[in-house]
Design an enzyme around this catalytic site. Structure first.
Site, PDB file in Angstrom:
ATOM      1  N   SER A 138       0.862  -1.171   0.000  1.00  0.00           N
ATOM      2  CA  SER A 138       0.000   0.000   0.000  1.00  0.00           C
ATOM      3  C   SER A 138       0.904   1.228   0.000  1.00  0.00           C
ATOM      4  O   SER A 138       2.074   1.147   0.391  1.00  0.00           O
ATOM      5  CB  SER A 138      -0.880   0.007   1.257  1.00  0.00           C
ATOM      6  OG  SER A 138      -1.494   1.268   1.467  1.00  0.00           O
ATOM      7  N   TYR A 151      -1.916  -1.212  10.528  1.00  0.00           N
ATOM      8  CA  TYR A 151      -1.957  -1.532   9.094  1.00  0.00           C
ATOM      9  C   TYR A 151      -0.699  -1.019   8.411  1.00  0.00           C
ATOM     10  O   TYR A 151      -0.046  -1.738   7.651  1.00  0.00           O
ATOM     11  CB  TYR A 151      -3.204  -0.915   8.470  1.00  0.00           C
ATOM     12  CG  TYR A 151      -3.312  -1.097   6.970  1.00  0.00           C
ATOM     13  CD1 TYR A 151      -3.583  -2.346   6.423  1.00  0.00           C
ATOM     14  CD2 TYR A 151      -3.151  -0.015   6.103  1.00  0.00           C
ATOM     15  CE1 TYR A 151      -3.695  -2.517   5.051  1.00  0.00           C
ATOM     16  CE2 TYR A 151      -3.258  -0.178   4.729  1.00  0.00           C
ATOM     17  CZ  TYR A 151      -3.531  -1.428   4.212  1.00  0.00           C
ATOM     18  OH  TYR A 151      -3.629  -1.591   2.857  1.00  0.00           O
TER      19      TYR A 151
END
Length: 261
Positions: A138, A151
């Site tokens: 990401s 995350y």
């Protein structure tokens, strides 16, 4: 990719599902995996040639089971040429409010699951003369933002681990690509974990207006075919990687006001 064997995790929705369709069109033999077996069969049903698509359900959080799953995958077509680690789960909660159980789950699914599955398949790749491992990270794997602490940590960890692994396997003909999507229109924010580990259940505005998963998949496939080590995919949020590198203090101040949902 004709007759190449591609194993895709997180294949029941979002970017993983879109990647299944791209590689199916390219003529690859596919193994598709996620926790949701029913959704995997739906994805398989959307493809024309069912013979070359095999459903193998797995749970990335159950890292102890992944070596067995890798053995099952290798028995299907005899080898794996390309492993795409697309399975994962996101977060929408403040660090100080998030339980340790939730944070451990994010690390287990996003980091340890990917590491365990990749290591379980690498020996076979080396024996067959080489292979390609892909991690769907990401942009938050390059910089942290509010509501993504664990995350972001799990995605940062992927970069550190697989950058090191790439260097260690340089003489083994093993390629490693890390793809860093930004805001992509998938169910990732709906399924994102809140502080107590429950799914958020709603679509973020940024996700709703993000790049279509199909376009993201095409860009990932292109990066893989070009043997890129790292690729950033999305809209203007991609500029954040360079912004942080060149102007870290200004970037930190910008994030205090930036809309991240």
């Amino acid at each position: 990719m004709k007759n190449k064997v591609v194993w895709i995790t997180g294949a029941s929705s979002g970017i993983g599902e879109a990647l299944v369709y791209e590689y199916h069109k390219a003529g690859a033999k596919l193994i598709i995996s996620s926790r949701n077996r029913d959704e995997l069969f739906r994805v398989k049903g959307n493809c024309k040639n069912h013979i070359n698509i095999h459903v193998l359900s797995l749970d990335l959080e159950n890292t102890d089971s992944l070596e067995v799953k890798a053995s099952e995958a290798l028995r299907i077509f005899g080898k794996i040429d390309l492993l795409i680690n697309s399975g994962g789960i996101s977060q929408r909660s403040l660090a100080m409010e998030t339980s340790m159980e939730t944070e451990r789950r994010l690390m287990n699914v996003n980091f340890w699951g990917t590491v365990a599955l990749s290591k379980a398949i690498l020996s076979s790749m080396i024996e067959h003369g080489g292979g390609h491992v892909v991690c769907i990270s990401s942009l938050v794997g390059k910089f942290g933002t509010p509501l993504r602490s664990a995350y972001a940590a799990s995605k940062h960890a992927l970069h550190g681990y697989f950058d090191s692994l790439r260097a260690e396997l340089d003489t083994k003909n093993i390629l490693i690509t890390i793809a860093c999507p930004g805001f992509i229109k998938t169910k990732v924010s709906i399924n994102a974990l809140t502080a107590n580990g429950q799914p958020q259940g709603t679509m973020d505005d940024a996700q709703e207006h993000g790049m279509p998963a199909e376009q993201c998949a095409k860009e990932i496939v292109k990066a893989i075919s070009e043997k890129k080590e790292e690729v950033y995919i999305g809209g203007k949020e991609v500029k954040g990687v360079l912004f942080k590198r060149l102007f870290p203090l200004r970037f930190s101040k910008y994030l205090l006001k930036a809309k991240v949902t």
